[in-house]
Design a protein around this motif. Structure first.
Motif, PDB file in Angstrom:
ATOM      1  N   LEU A 188      43.022  39.236  20.585  1.00  0.00           N
ATOM      2  CA  LEU A 188      43.541  38.064  19.886  1.00  0.00           C
ATOM      3  C   LEU A 188      44.997  38.244  19.463  1.00  0.00           C
ATOM      4  N   TYR A 189      45.361  39.434  19.003  1.00  0.00           N
ATOM      5  CA  TYR A 189      46.748  39.676  18.609  1.00  0.00           C
ATOM      6  C   TYR A 189      47.659  39.648  19.834  1.00  0.00           C
ATOM      7  N   PHE A 190      47.158  40.182  20.928  1.00  0.00           N
ATOM      8  CA  PHE A 190      47.906  40.146  22.181  1.00  0.00           C
ATOM      9  C   PHE A 190      48.048  38.715  22.667  1.00  0.00           C
ATOM     10  N   LEU A 191      47.006  37.905  22.426  1.00  0.00           N
ATOM     11  CA  LEU A 191      47.018  36.501  22.814  1.00  0.00           C
ATOM     12  C   LEU A 191      48.071  35.742  22.008  1.00  0.00           C
ATOM     13  N   ALA A 192      48.160  36.055  20.691  1.00  0.00           N
ATOM     14  CA  ALA A 192      49.176  35.422  19.847  1.00  0.00           C
ATOM     15  C   ALA A 192      50.578  35.809  20.313  1.00  0.00           C
ATOM     16  N   LEU A 193      50.752  37.096  20.678  1.00  0.00           N
ATOM     17  CA  LEU A 193      52.033  37.550  21.208  1.00  0.00           C
ATOM     18  C   LEU A 193      52.372  36.811  22.502  1.00  0.00           C
ATOM     19  N   THR A 194      51.360  36.601  23.349  1.00  0.00           N
ATOM     20  CA  THR A 194      51.563  35.878  24.603  1.00  0.00           C
ATOM     21  C   THR A 194      52.074  34.470  24.346  1.00  0.00           C
ATOM     22  N   PHE A 195      51.518  33.813  23.311  1.00  0.00           N
ATOM     23  CA  PHE A 195      51.949  32.449  22.992  1.00  0.00           C
ATOM     24  C   PHE A 195      53.428  32.418  22.618  1.00  0.00           C
TER      25      PHE A 195
END
Length: 525
Positions: free
Chosen positions: A286-293
């Motif tokens: 999820l944190y990686f997903l937020a970074l991706t955004f």
């Protein structure tokens, strides 16, 4: 100049508002206001806070309401919500399911030692264990020349029944992922999230309002790669039951994502289309997903600004002094080839769309660089090439000399890279960046380069380095991201090495002194 700056500022401002609004929305999803005083009547307390003895029971049924009977396939008699586990059970399939029918799983969390059908304090959810998909085409072994079992089944079908191949058939979902919110969160009835309400079962316990365990079936974990085709000979299939705890914030986020995928399916998305979206959430932290955004947002912003300033630069450019025309031509060709390759590889749209826009801009830049005019005579186009002045001819000489030196490295590499046309495009794309460096060296100047567009592209180069490990892209394109870093550093060195002076040609082919010359008639005393 003021209009250009204000337009860029407006775009950056809109982008900042969009990012802040998205952050606020995401904060509203993952954050839930707790009840400040547990003694208030508005508070809804967790049933799990009393550490009750629980049991997990899973049944299968032909209908979601269990009308027509149900079968127990698994139970956890001492169900501890804090303990993660995984079980593999073999599920017997009813005849109706084998004949292109459906099957449902009914998951109960209830009091231990009591039947879930008679427990007033049970929570349950229903999940479909089957889905409909068009079967994969038959596979044939090229080594042994033997048909795969799936191909044998196709052969046994009567002739003329070709429509059966394209008809969706029932497939088995071999994974069932369950979650329970384990934290003792106290809800405030006045601030109860609407997404949680459908999973919330509340009962009155004296003066207190208590909610039963929040049970959740993770539908996003059902991937196409785990599906198994059901046929008339299938009598028993394996089912992997996975359980883990989940935080309230992640539960709410997962509910929103699950609803979004369901909405896409209602609009006509197939199981395979939805599976690609599921993979983004399931296989990424999820944190990686937020970074991706955030990385994706900044990537799109810099792409837009780079395209804008690149177009502005070439739109006003009337001279090719100091610019490598061969590099422009090759960049156009390689960009188009790479775009077609990315399109064929079904690369992420975040990479594909900018590549497509960049290809169109590169074609337009070739037209400007070679001063090409297109005159239409009916349906037949006529191409007219403009003439070069003395300074431009000197640039062409340096450009040709750079290509001569480059050919000593280019021809041997051509023999090594003939196996892969695309690999050659990526490799030569790197080499064809070098003539511009050579032209800069001979002119001892970098003032003729579009530095604003270049700097935005440079920022994107470093963002691409992060993207190379995050989003789906071919390996060759991933390596090309790091290739551009080297050229960027050399350009920066040249900019430091050749400081700006007033006699050097600027990006529009004019020197500072020429710009300062009065445009009107000289005053005569």
């Amino acid at each position: 100049m003021f209009q250009k700056t204000s337009f860029t500022t407006l775009i950056v401002g809109v982008f900042a508002v969009y990012v802040l609004h998205t952050c606020w929305v995401m904060y509203g999803i993952v954050y839930t206001k707790p009840c400040e005083n547990p003694k208030f009547d508005n508070c809804i307390n967790p049933y799990l806070a009393g550490k009750p003895r629980l049991q997990l029971s899973i049944y299968t049924a032909l209908r979601p309401n269990a009308d027509g009977g149900h079968t127990l396939i698994h139970k956890e008699e001492d169900f501890d919500v804090e303990t993660k586990f995984e079980r593999i059970v073999n599920v017997s399939l009813p005849k109706k399911t084998c004949k292109n029918g459906t099957l449902y799983a009914m998951v109960f969390v209830h009091q231990a030692g009591m039947s879930p059908w008679q427990d007033p304090r049970q929570v349950h959810l229903v999940s479909q264990l089957t889905t409909y998909m068009i079967p994969k085409p038959p596979e044939v072994s090229l080594i042994s020349a033997e048909d795969a079992p799936q191909a044998e089944q196709q052969k046994r079908k009567p002739k003329g029944d070709d429509s059966a191949v394209d008809r969706p058939v029932s497939h088995w979902r071999s994974h069932l992922t369950l979650n329970v919110v384990s934290e003792d969160f106290i809800f405030d009835r006045d601030f109860l999230p609407s997404d949680v309400q459908r999973y919330l079962r509340v009962f009155q316990n004296g003066k207190k309002r208590v909610y039963l365990p929040l049970l959740f079936v993770d539908e996003l974990s059902n991937r196409v790669k785990d599906l198994m085709e059901i046929n008339s000979t299938s009598t028993e299939l394996p089912l992997t039951i996975s359980y883990d705890t989940i935080s309230l914030g992640k539960l709410r986020f997962w509910i929103h994502m699950q609803d979004a995928v369901y909405s896409l399916q209602q609009f006509g998305f197939t199981e395979k289309d939805a599976d690609e979206i599921k993979g983004i959430f399931v296989e990424t932290n999820l944190y990686f997903l937020a970074l991706t955004f955030f990385v994706a947002a900044f990537h799109l912003l810099f792409d837009f600004l780079a395209f804008k300033h690149d177009i502005s630069f070439w739109k006003q450019k009337k001279s090719m002094v100091g610019m490598s025309s061969k590099a422009v031509l090759w960049r156009c060709f390689s960009t188009i080839v790479i775009f077609m390759y990315l399109f064929d590889e079904q690369t992420s749209l975040l990479v594909l769309i900018p590549a497509g826009v960049g290809s169109m801009i590169e074609v337009w830049k070739v037209k400007k660089a070679f001063k090409i005019q297109i005159i239409w005579k009916g349906v037949k186009p006529t191409f007219i090439f403009g003439k070069s002045d003395e300074s431009e001819r000197r640039t062409v000489e340096y450009d040709t000399l750079a290509m001569k030196y480059l050919s000593y490295l280019l021809y041997p590499m051509s023999l090594l890279l003939m196996v892969s046309f695309l690999t050659g495009v990526y490799a030569f794309g790197f080499l064809f960046m070098l003539p511009q460096l050579f032209v800069n060296y001979k002119f001892k100047s970098v003032a003729h380069l579009p530095w604003k567009a270049f700097m935005y592209k440079a920022f994107n180069t470093f963002i691409d380095d992060i993207f190379a490990f995050i989003i789906t892209m071919p390996t060759s394109h991933r390596l090309a991201c790091f290739r551009d870093d080297v050229v960027f550093l050399v350009y920066l060195y040249q900019r430091w090495l050749y400081p700006v002076d007033k006699t050097r040609m600027n990006e529009y082919g004019l020197s500072y002194n020429e710009e300062e010359k009065p445009k009107g008639k000289a005053h005569i005393d």
